[in-house]
Scaffold this active site. Structure first.
Site, PDB file in Angstrom:
ATOM      1  N   HIS A  86     -28.582 -34.849 -41.694  1.00  9.96           N
ATOM      2  CA  HIS A  86     -27.577 -35.378 -42.621  1.00  9.96           C
ATOM      3  C   HIS A  86     -28.095 -36.612 -43.355  1.00  9.96           C
ATOM      4  O   HIS A  86     -28.426 -37.621 -42.720  1.00  9.96           O
ATOM      5  CB  HIS A  86     -26.310 -35.721 -41.834  1.00  9.96           C
ATOM      6  CG  HIS A  86     -25.200 -36.248 -42.656  1.00  9.96           C
ATOM      7  ND1 HIS A  86     -24.477 -37.374 -42.315  1.00  9.96           N
ATOM      8  CD2 HIS A  86     -24.663 -35.803 -43.834  1.00  9.96           C
ATOM      9  CE1 HIS A  86     -23.548 -37.601 -43.219  1.00  9.96           C
ATOM     10  NE2 HIS A  86     -23.644 -36.668 -44.148  1.00  9.96           N
ATOM     11  N   GLU A  90     -29.622 -32.120 -45.378  1.00 12.03           N
ATOM     12  CA  GLU A  90     -28.325 -32.086 -46.055  1.00 12.03           C
ATOM     13  C   GLU A  90     -28.245 -33.372 -46.870  1.00 12.03           C
ATOM     14  O   GLU A  90     -28.308 -34.463 -46.321  1.00 12.03           O
ATOM     15  CB  GLU A  90     -27.192 -32.019 -45.033  1.00 12.03           C
ATOM     16  CG  GLU A  90     -25.820 -31.715 -45.641  1.00 12.03           C
ATOM     17  CD  GLU A  90     -25.146 -32.934 -46.272  1.00 12.03           C
ATOM     18  OE1 GLU A  90     -24.232 -32.735 -47.091  1.00 12.03           O
ATOM     19  OE2 GLU A  90     -25.529 -34.084 -45.967  1.00 12.03           O
ATOM     20  N   ASP A  94     -26.978 -35.480 -50.831  1.00  3.31           N
ATOM     21  CA  ASP A  94     -26.032 -35.592 -51.934  1.00  3.31           C
ATOM     22  C   ASP A  94     -26.826 -35.954 -53.185  1.00  3.31           C
ATOM     23  O   ASP A  94     -27.889 -36.578 -53.095  1.00  3.31           O
ATOM     24  CB  ASP A  94     -25.004 -36.684 -51.647  1.00  3.31           C
ATOM     25  CG  ASP A  94     -24.333 -36.485 -50.304  1.00  3.31           C
ATOM     26  OD1 ASP A  94     -23.462 -35.606 -50.217  1.00  3.31           O
ATOM     27  OD2 ASP A  94     -24.681 -37.201 -49.349  1.00  3.31           O
ATOM     28  N   HIS A 101     -25.572 -40.723 -52.156  1.00  7.02           N
ATOM     29  CA  HIS A 101     -24.209 -40.343 -51.799  1.00  7.02           C
ATOM     30  C   HIS A 101     -23.141 -41.096 -52.571  1.00  7.02           C
ATOM     31  O   HIS A 101     -22.287 -40.491 -53.225  1.00  7.02           O
ATOM     32  CB  HIS A 101     -23.982 -40.547 -50.300  1.00  7.02           C
ATOM     33  CG  HIS A 101     -22.597 -40.201 -49.847  1.00  7.02           C
ATOM     34  ND1 HIS A 101     -21.550 -41.109 -49.883  1.00  7.02           N
ATOM     35  CD2 HIS A 101     -22.067 -39.044 -49.370  1.00  7.02           C
ATOM     36  CE1 HIS A 101     -20.447 -40.524 -49.451  1.00  7.02           C
ATOM     37  NE2 HIS A 101     -20.729 -39.276 -49.129  1.00  7.02           N
TER      38      HIS A 101
END
Length: 306
Positions: A51, A78, A80, A93
């Protein structure tokens, strides 16, 4: 009173009869649609995704984090993405840089050059409360292009953060598709967003050639139809659901829901799972993907038990 009760019972019976009739009718006439499995999902599961690169171990979305995650054999990152003022896609993010850097301001109001000047290891603290990565040369922002090129053996699960109603958000789907095709990364990228419209807009360009995640609306619809007995009415438009274990008191990790999605060739993933026992439980239930802040924990789990 007796007459009122009788009318109420009659009304309930009629409603139940209509519901049963509707269920039976749709069950007979509706053909369940199953997703074709994209190349992205043809490796051996479970997938472990770090993450934001593994934000529990190093500053999120920096090369330090991505480098550490690869040491623990993760299948993917994972991440953004957001768009800069000069229309570069960066791995980030928040809407603002304040929380994670020594700077301030909105990403969409800053150029890539502006962002490259900032220290994104500035606020990260280790378990002892120290700041081990302040001033580190790898605690810098990274572009999506750089991430794809520098980690060629790694899958990337990206979340479009810019709101579709903003200028940046309106540009991202087309720019993202152009970048993916330019780098020949169609089989390595999964595109998702909390904004269902961003996923749909991206797929207008991709036309099914890139794996897609499900937005909030689609997850809600699938869960409602499943729980109400009308799961056969659900037409999947995503290759994976990446969801929390629980949302507003509703458990999304039941074996029946996982089995329902899996039967449609939808890979079921859960975030953010940071305890070894919970990772193990979800994998045993049939979860395809585990997203974690601590890839070292998942590494030891798979090494010891699988």
């Amino acid at each position: 009173m007796a007459k009122c009760f009788k009318r109420m019972v009659t009304a309930v019976g009629v409603a139940a009869g209509i519901t049963i009739g509707l269920w039976a009718g749709t069950k007979l006439t509706k053909e369940t649609k199953v997703r074709d499995i994209k190349p992205y999902f043809k490796q051996r599961s479970p997938y472990i995704f770090a993450h934001r690169g593994g934000m529990g171990l190093a500053p999120e979305h920096t090369r330090i984090a991505f480098d550490k995650a690869t040491e623990f054999n993760v299948e993917g990152f994972e991440i953004d993405i957001r768009l800069t003022k000069d229309e570069e896609i960066v791995v980030f993010h928040d809407a603002y840089v304040d929380r994670t850097s020594n700077g301030a301001g909105k990403v969409s109001n800053l150029t890539l050059a502006d962002l490259k000047e900032l220290d994104f290891g500035y606020h990260f603290t280790d378990v002892e409360g120290n700041h081990p990565y302040r001033g580190h040369d790898k605690a810098k922002i990274i572009t999506l292009r750089e991430l794809i090129e520098e980690y060629p053996g790694t899958l990337i699960n990206l979340d479009i953060k810019d709101d579709p109603e903003t200028y940046a958000g309106s540009l991202v789907p087309s720019l993202l598709y152009r970048l993916i095709t330019e780098l020949g990364a169609e089989d390595r990228i999964l595109v998702t967003s909390f904004h269902d419209s961003q996923i749909k807009q991206f797929n207008l360009y991709a036309e099914g050639k890139v794996a897609l995640g499900a937005g909030v609306d689609q997850v809600s619809r699938a869960f409602f139809l499943h729980r109400s007995g009308f799961g056969h009415m659900y037409e999947p438009a995503a290759d994976t659901f990446q969801i929390p274990v629980e949302y507003n008191g509703i458990h999304l990790d039941t074996p029946r829901f996982i089995e329902f999605l899996t039967s449609l060739n939808i890979a079921v993933g859960y975030w953010n799972i940071n305890k070894m026992d919970k990772m193990d439980e979800l994998i045993q239930k049939g979860a395809h993907t585990i997203v974690t802040d601590y890839p070292d924990i998942s590494y030891h789990l798979l090494k010891e038990r699988y």
